[in-house]
Write a protein that holds these residues in place. Structure first.
Motif, short mmCIF file in Angstrom:
data_model
loop_
_atom_site.label_atom_id
_atom_site.label_comp_id
_atom_site.label_asym_id
_atom_site.label_seq_id
_atom_site.Cartn_x
_atom_site.Cartn_y
_atom_site.Cartn_z
N TYR A 7 51.43 57.42 46.10
CA TYR A 7 50.60 57.82 47.23
C TYR A 7 49.25 58.29 46.66
O TYR A 7 49.19 58.82 45.55
N PRO A 8 48.17 58.13 47.42
CA PRO A 8 46.84 58.46 46.87
C PRO A 8 46.61 59.95 46.68
O PRO A 8 45.67 60.33 45.97
N SER A 9 47.43 60.80 47.32
CA SER A 9 47.25 62.24 47.18
C SER A 9 48.51 62.96 47.63
O SER A 9 49.38 62.37 48.28
N PHE A 10 48.61 64.23 47.28
CA PHE A 10 49.72 65.05 47.74
C PHE A 10 49.73 65.13 49.26
O PHE A 10 50.78 65.02 49.90
N GLY A 11 48.56 65.30 49.86
CA GLY A 11 48.48 65.35 51.31
C GLY A 11 48.98 64.08 51.97
O GLY A 11 49.62 64.13 53.02
#
Length: 351
Positions: free
Chosen positions: A166-170
């Motif tokens: 995924y591109p970020s934790f968010g």
């Protein structure tokens, strides 16, 4: 509707408050029992925010600057309970650490086994506690985007699949909430109980006869197998196989003019071949029982099938729900075994 990806502290505060409200409103009694009294009373699945000082201490200990979406998450809640069906806990800021240091024995075992993925996950930051589903959330400091975000992996290790990026934790948390909303909305089926029009459950006979199995015709169920064209399954005990696939998975047993029995659902069929039996299509490479893997796409959200499967005699859920990749894209699956120990995957597509 897909969730917006939280990044800033105000976005996280709003996102997590909404997630808590939705979760508590639609949680089962079992899910509520896992929460402590303070969480239930406050309507908040998280914890007190981490302080800037605690973050600075952690960043000094780790010798990194944490990515923005994860850093602001910790400032909104220092850890989290049940952020995802596969996770029990996200670590507090003082608990996070490098994977190679948090679980060196596991990495050593994977290295000895020759798993190529070890080099990918070894430098990652572990932010989740161990779960019964053997799922890890990992932040990769070797892949940092122009916005300062790190690539994040959801890694279900149980069946050897690769980490899902995924591109970020968010973005990963937003995806987890999308899955939650997909399963929990539309009438709160899990909490209110099955409301269908099927007849009342019938007592299952101790042993289903071959080939006239009728339990599947009367047993009320949520499960709806969608598709698989056909396959030939090598079995040790046809009676046990027919009992499992009709009673547990809701298929039908059909006997042909030559006396052979097949299992049918929708427009698909499973032909049964007894191990060691000579047939027209037998070959020297005829595999033994327990060597197959069958992935069935089901219409019902798999989370809603857990209680139904647990009520079935002789059925154990081996793993799941777990994230995997199907023929057409990402899927979520429950894993169980049939009487011959073939792996059965009951799956939903996420899109």
């Amino acid at each position: 509707m897909s969730q917006s990806v939280p990044v800033t502290l105000p976005e996280w505060q709003e996102f997590l408050r909404g997630y808590s409200d939705d979760y508590l409103r639609m949680a089962t009694d079992e899910e509520l029992a896992r929460l402590d009294g303070v969480q239930r009373e406050n309507g908040w699945l998280g914890y007190e925010p981490a302080s800037e000082e605690a973050l600075r201490v952690a960043e000094k200990r780790l010798d990194v600057r944490l990515p923005p979406s994860y850093r602001n998450f910790l400032l909104a809640s220092n850890g989290w309970r049940d952020i995802d069906p596969e996770l029990s806990e996200l670590f507090r800021v003082d608990e996070i650490g490098w994977f190679a240091e948090k679980d060196p024995e596991l990495l050593a075992a994977w290295t000895e086994a020759g798993l190529d993925v070890v080099e990918q996950v070894k430098p990652c930051l572990l932010v989740s506690d161990w779960s019964d589903c053997a799922v890890y959330w990992l932040l990769d400091p070797t892949t940092i985007g122009p916005d300062g975000e790190w690539t994040v992996y959801e890694w279900a290790t149980g069946d050897g699949s690769d980490p899902s990026p995924y591109p970020s934790f968010g973005a990963l948390v937003a995806s987890a909430r999308d899955v939650f909303n997909r399963w929990k909305t539309h009438g709160f089926i899990q909490k209110q109980g099955y409301q269908g029009t099927d007849p009342a459950p019938q007592t299952r006979p101790d042993a289903a006869p071959l080939p006239h199995v009728t339990a599947a015709d009367t047993w009320p169920r949520l499960m709806r197998i969608d598709r698989l064209d056909h396959l030939v399954l090598t079995v040790a005990d046809p009676a046990a196989t027919i009992d499992f696939y009709t009673r547990v998975l809701g298929m039908k047993a059909v006997t042909s003019d030559d006396g052979r029995t097949a299992l049918t659902f929708g427009h698909s069929k499973i032909d049964l071949r007894v191990a060691g039996e000579d047939t027209e299509d037998s070959t020297p490479a005829n595999p033994g029982p327990g060597t197959a893997e069958l992935c069935f796409v089901v219409d019902t959200p798999v989370l809603l099938l857990i209680d139904e499967l647990r009520e079935q005699v002789g059925v154990d859920i081996e793993a799941g729900p777990v994230s995997r990749t199907g023929a057409l894209g990402p899927i979520y699956s429950l894993h169980l075994r049939d009487p011959d120990k073939n792996l059965i995957k009951l799956s939903n597509y996420l899109d």
